[in-house]
Write a protein that holds these residues in place. Structure first.
Motif, PDB file in Angstrom:
ATOM      1  N   GLN A   1      36.116   7.636  10.752  1.00  0.00           N
ATOM      2  CA  GLN A   1      36.049   6.824  11.961  1.00  0.00           C
ATOM      3  C   GLN A   1      34.687   6.145  12.087  1.00  0.00           C
ATOM      4  O   GLN A   1      33.691   6.588  11.516  1.00  0.00           O
ATOM      5  N   ARG A   2      34.674   5.076  12.860  1.00  0.00           N
ATOM      6  CA  ARG A   2      33.429   4.365  13.145  1.00  0.00           C
ATOM      7  C   ARG A   2      32.916   4.811  14.515  1.00  0.00           C
ATOM      8  O   ARG A   2      33.684   4.877  15.470  1.00  0.00           O
ATOM      9  N   VAL A   3      31.610   5.074  14.587  1.00  0.00           N
ATOM     10  CA  VAL A   3      31.022   5.679  15.786  1.00  0.00           C
ATOM     11  C   VAL A   3      29.844   4.843  16.262  1.00  0.00           C
ATOM     12  O   VAL A   3      28.979   4.449  15.469  1.00  0.00           O
ATOM     13  N   LEU A   4      29.811   4.587  17.568  1.00  0.00           N
ATOM     14  CA  LEU A   4      28.666   3.924  18.202  1.00  0.00           C
ATOM     15  C   LEU A   4      28.065   4.880  19.214  1.00  0.00           C
ATOM     16  O   LEU A   4      28.792   5.522  19.983  1.00  0.00           O
ATOM     17  N   VAL A   5      26.742   4.963  19.227  1.00  0.00           N
ATOM     18  CA  VAL A   5      26.033   5.859  20.137  1.00  0.00           C
ATOM     19  C   VAL A   5      25.112   5.035  21.028  1.00  0.00           C
ATOM     20  O   VAL A   5      24.271   4.273  20.531  1.00  0.00           O
ATOM     21  N   PHE A   6      25.281   5.175  22.335  1.00  0.00           N
ATOM     22  CA  PHE A   6      24.356   4.573  23.297  1.00  0.00           C
ATOM     23  C   PHE A   6      23.289   5.594  23.648  1.00  0.00           C
ATOM     24  O   PHE A   6      23.600   6.680  24.154  1.00  0.00           O
ATOM     25  N   GLY A   7      22.026   5.239  23.379  1.00  0.00           N
ATOM     26  CA  GLY A   7      20.916   6.117  23.709  1.00  0.00           C
ATOM     27  C   GLY A   7      20.542   7.021  22.564  1.00  0.00           C
ATOM     28  O   GLY A   7      21.362   7.848  22.141  1.00  0.00           O
ATOM     29  N   VAL A   8      19.321   6.864  22.053  1.00  0.00           N
ATOM     30  CA  VAL A   8      18.885   7.710  20.938  1.00  0.00           C
ATOM     31  C   VAL A   8      17.677   8.549  21.324  1.00  0.00           C
ATOM     32  O   VAL A   8      16.667   8.603  20.641  1.00  0.00           O
ATOM     33  N   GLY A   9      17.817   9.245  22.470  1.00  0.00           N
ATOM     34  CA  GLY A   9      16.969  10.390  22.732  1.00  0.00           C
ATOM     35  C   GLY A   9      17.458  11.526  21.842  1.00  0.00           C
ATOM     36  O   GLY A   9      18.233  11.312  20.898  1.00  0.00           O
ATOM     37  N   SER A  10      17.050  12.734  22.143  1.00  0.00           N
ATOM     38  CA  SER A  10      17.431  13.846  21.262  1.00  0.00           C
ATOM     39  C   SER A  10      18.941  14.063  21.238  1.00  0.00           C
ATOM     40  O   SER A  10      19.510  14.354  20.174  1.00  0.00           O
ATOM     41  N   ILE A  11      19.621  13.890  22.381  1.00  0.00           N
ATOM     42  CA  ILE A  11      21.079  14.065  22.398  1.00  0.00           C
ATOM     43  C   ILE A  11      21.748  12.978  21.566  1.00  0.00           C
ATOM     44  O   ILE A  11      22.675  13.242  20.783  1.00  0.00           O
ATOM     45  N   GLY A  12      21.301  11.739  21.710  1.00  0.00           N
ATOM     46  CA  GLY A  12      21.879  10.650  20.926  1.00  0.00           C
ATOM     47  C   GLY A  12      21.643  10.810  19.437  1.00  0.00           C
ATOM     48  O   GLY A  12      22.543  10.528  18.620  1.00  0.00           O
ATOM     49  N   ILE A  13      20.454  11.264  19.069  1.00  0.00           N
ATOM     50  CA  ILE A  13      20.169  11.503  17.646  1.00  0.00           C
ATOM     51  C   ILE A  13      21.099  12.589  17.104  1.00  0.00           C
ATOM     52  O   ILE A  13      21.643  12.478  15.996  1.00  0.00           O
ATOM     53  N   LEU A  14      21.314  13.637  17.881  1.00  0.00           N
ATOM     54  CA  LEU A  14      22.220  14.699  17.449  1.00  0.00           C
ATOM     55  C   LEU A  14      23.656  14.186  17.349  1.00  0.00           C
ATOM     56  O   LEU A  14      24.411  14.603  16.462  1.00  0.00           O
ATOM     57  N   ALA A  15      24.042  13.264  18.241  1.00  0.00           N
ATOM     58  CA  ALA A  15      25.378  12.658  18.144  1.00  0.00           C
ATOM     59  C   ALA A  15      25.529  11.899  16.838  1.00  0.00           C
ATOM     60  O   ALA A  15      26.554  12.000  16.151  1.00  0.00           O
ATOM     61  N   CYS A  16      24.503  11.139  16.483  1.00  0.00           N
ATOM     62  CA  CYS A  16      24.520  10.405  15.210  1.00  0.00           C
ATOM     63  C   CYS A  16      24.615  11.367  14.025  1.00  0.00           C
ATOM     64  O   CYS A  16      25.431  11.176  13.108  1.00  0.00           O
ATOM     65  N   ALA A  17      23.764  12.388  14.031  1.00  0.00           N
ATOM     66  CA  ALA A  17      23.730  13.342  12.922  1.00  0.00           C
ATOM     67  C   ALA A  17      25.064  14.073  12.779  1.00  0.00           C
ATOM     68  O   ALA A  17      25.564  14.274  11.663  1.00  0.00           O
ATOM     69  N   LEU A  18      25.644  14.462  13.907  1.00  0.00           N
ATOM     70  CA  LEU A  18      26.916  15.179  13.863  1.00  0.00           C
ATOM     71  C   LEU A  18      28.035  14.282  13.338  1.00  0.00           C
ATOM     72  O   LEU A  18      28.848  14.702  12.511  1.00  0.00           O
ATOM     73  N   ALA A  19      28.073  13.028  13.814  1.00  0.00           N
ATOM     74  CA  ALA A  19      29.106  12.096  13.345  1.00  0.00           C
ATOM     75  C   ALA A  19      28.999  11.891  11.835  1.00  0.00           C
ATOM     76  O   ALA A  19      30.017  11.853  11.131  1.00  0.00           O
ATOM     77  N   LYS A  20      27.775  11.777  11.326  1.00  0.00           N
ATOM     78  CA  LYS A  20      27.594  11.629   9.877  1.00  0.00           C
ATOM     79  C   LYS A  20      28.091  12.873   9.136  1.00  0.00           C
ATOM     80  O   LYS A  20      28.723  12.770   8.084  1.00  0.00           O
ATOM     81  N   SER A  21      27.815  14.045   9.688  1.00  0.00           N
ATOM     82  CA  SER A  21      28.242  15.281   9.019  1.00  0.00           C
ATOM     83  C   SER A  21      29.759  15.415   9.007  1.00  0.00           C
ATOM     84  O   SER A  21      30.320  16.080   8.139  1.00  0.00           O
ATOM     85  N   TYR A  22      30.425  14.784   9.956  1.00  0.00           N
ATOM     86  CA  TYR A  22      31.887  14.795  10.009  1.00  0.00           C
ATOM     87  C   TYR A  22      32.498  13.770   9.053  1.00  0.00           C
ATOM     88  O   TYR A  22      33.714  13.710   8.922  1.00  0.00           O
ATOM     89  N   GLY A  23      31.653  12.945   8.430  1.00  0.00           N
ATOM     90  CA  GLY A  23      32.151  11.943   7.499  1.00  0.00           C
ATOM     91  C   GLY A  23      32.509  10.624   8.140  1.00  0.00           C
ATOM     92  O   GLY A  23      33.410   9.913   7.659  1.00  0.00           O
ATOM     93  N   ALA A  24      31.809  10.257   9.225  1.00  0.00           N
ATOM     94  CA  ALA A  24      32.060   8.965   9.865  1.00  0.00           C
ATOM     95  C   ALA A  24      31.816   7.834   8.873  1.00  0.00           C
ATOM     96  O   ALA A  24      30.876   7.882   8.070  1.00  0.00           O
ATOM     97  N   ALA A  25      32.656   6.812   8.937  1.00  0.00           N
ATOM     98  CA  ALA A  25      32.510   5.673   8.028  1.00  0.00           C
ATOM     99  C   ALA A  25      31.293   4.836   8.378  1.00  0.00           C
ATOM    100  O   ALA A  25      30.669   4.236   7.492  1.00  0.00           O
ATOM    101  N   GLN A  26      30.947   4.791   9.652  1.00  0.00           N
ATOM    102  CA  GLN A  26      29.785   4.030  10.102  1.00  0.00           C
ATOM    103  C   GLN A  26      29.253   4.662  11.372  1.00  0.00           C
ATOM    104  O   GLN A  26      30.025   5.042  12.257  1.00  0.00           O
TER     105      GLN A  26
END
Length: 375
Positions: free
Chosen positions: A178-203
């Protein structure tokens, strides 16, 4: 027995806005089914900062002195009667929320919604329950989680904010590809990005108003592309605000070469304009996860969600996530996650740490992301 018969330890105690005092307190032995933990690392959170700056977090104002901190790990010092699965010397992560284990929510696995749940470092319940910014802490054994051997105390403290995203990802049914967009890259947003990548997000892409944070997200591989929204004056009318949000996200999606939108949008700011943009940012049939806590009442472009079957879902804290969080943190799948910790201070420097977090930059101009407090 008089408290003087017990050893003393230090606690960083909040008495009011910007009034933290390091106090000596007696160390009481753990009661039945409780464990005493020597706290080794505590991460400072946005909710802690609200209490420090304002003496309250939303509706919950401190009514009596309160020890903050709920992202923590430490070492078992002693165990109370009835504790069989933990032993002194064992390293554990501290889950701050304590549920009743009796209600329908608890029995169905959604204990984060338990109406009797109390949360260490929150002023919601009276008397308040102290958090982890202290040398020793007595806590129920069933919410202490053994650490993997290769997981440091500092990284283990990230299990709490990571749990927020694991819970949100489960509610979104986040899937590989899946493709994932994250609004806000404080620590929670960074963790959202990292988690999505670990799940195999396409983008995985990120949007913020802070270019330095976006640069951090991209340079460390958390997001493949980023967009910095311009800061503008507040819209004079609701119609103008809704129009701006729609036009802004159209520019963002065009810049990302994804005009149809994203499968899952993690809204980690709580800002009204970002919540509005999130709905337009989701692909038809996509999902918006409301993770950030900010605006209490928001005007939404609800027809843009309803007519495209965009699901808008709330996400509150977490339930049954700590084992997964600790496993992920120890696995190496969350690449560069240790770089989320930008500053480290000691317990006696807690007030300085909160001031630093509030400023967002240190004396040398370096960005402040996550501050860890050691004893």
């Amino acid at each position: 027995m008089s408290p003087v018969a017990f050893p003393m330890h230090r606690a960083a105690v909040l008495h009011g806005p910007k009034d933290i005092r390091i106090e000596d307190r007696p160390v009481w032995p753990p009661q039945y089914d409780h464990v005493q933990v020597a706290v080794k690392s505590t991460g400072l959170c946005g909710s802690d900062l609200h209490y420090y700056m304002d003496g309250r977090n939303g509706d919950f104002a401190i009514q009596n002195p309160l020890v903050l901190g709920h992202e923590a790990a430490g070492t078992v010092v002693s165990v109370g009667p009835g504790v069989k699965h933990l032993v002194p010397g064992q390293r554990v992560a501290i889950e701050a929320g304590v549920m009743c284990r009796q209600c329908n929510y608890c029995r169905s696995g959604r204990y984060n919604l338990c109406k009797s749940l109390w949360f260490a470092s929150s002023a919601k319940t009276i008397p308040h329950h102290d958090g982890t910014l202290q040398d020793r802490m007595n806590h129920p054994s069933h919410v202490l989680h053994p650490l993997p051997d290769n997981c440091s105390f500092e990284v283990a403290a990230l299990a709490e904010p990571l749990s927020v995203l694991i819970h949100a990802s489960r509610r979104a049914d986040l899937q590989q590809g899946q493709r994932v967009l994250v609004f806000g890259v404080g620590s929670i947003g960074i963790l959202a990005c990292a988690l999505a990548k670990s799940y195999g997000a396409a983008q995985v892409v990120a949007v913020d108003i802070n270019q330095q944070r976006l640069d951090f997200a991209k340079s460390n591989g958390f997001a493949s592309r980023t967009y910095c929204l311009p800061t503008v004056d507040k819209a004079k009318t609701t119609d103008e605000q809704l129009r701006r949000s729609r036009e802004n996200i159209q520019r963002v999606l065009a810049d990302f070469d994804t005009p149809d939108g994203y499968d899952v949008v993690f809204e980690c700011t709580g800002a009204e304009s970002c919540i509005q943009m999130s709905i337009h940012a989701a692909v038809t049939g996509g999902k918006v996860m409301l993770v950030g806590m900010g605006s209490r009442n928001v005007m939404l472009p609800i027809s843009a969600a309803a007519l495209r079957e965009v699901d808008i879902q709330g996400s509150f804290r977490y339930a049954n996530t700590y084992p997964k969080a600790l496993s992920l943190l120890a696995s190496g799948k969350l690449q560069n996650i240790e770089k989320l910790v930008t500053h480290r201070l000691r317990l006696h420097e807690t007030a300085r740490a909160f001031d630093l977090l509030a400023r967002g930059r240190d004396e040398q101009g370096n960005m402040v992301m996550k501050i860890m407090i050691a004893p």
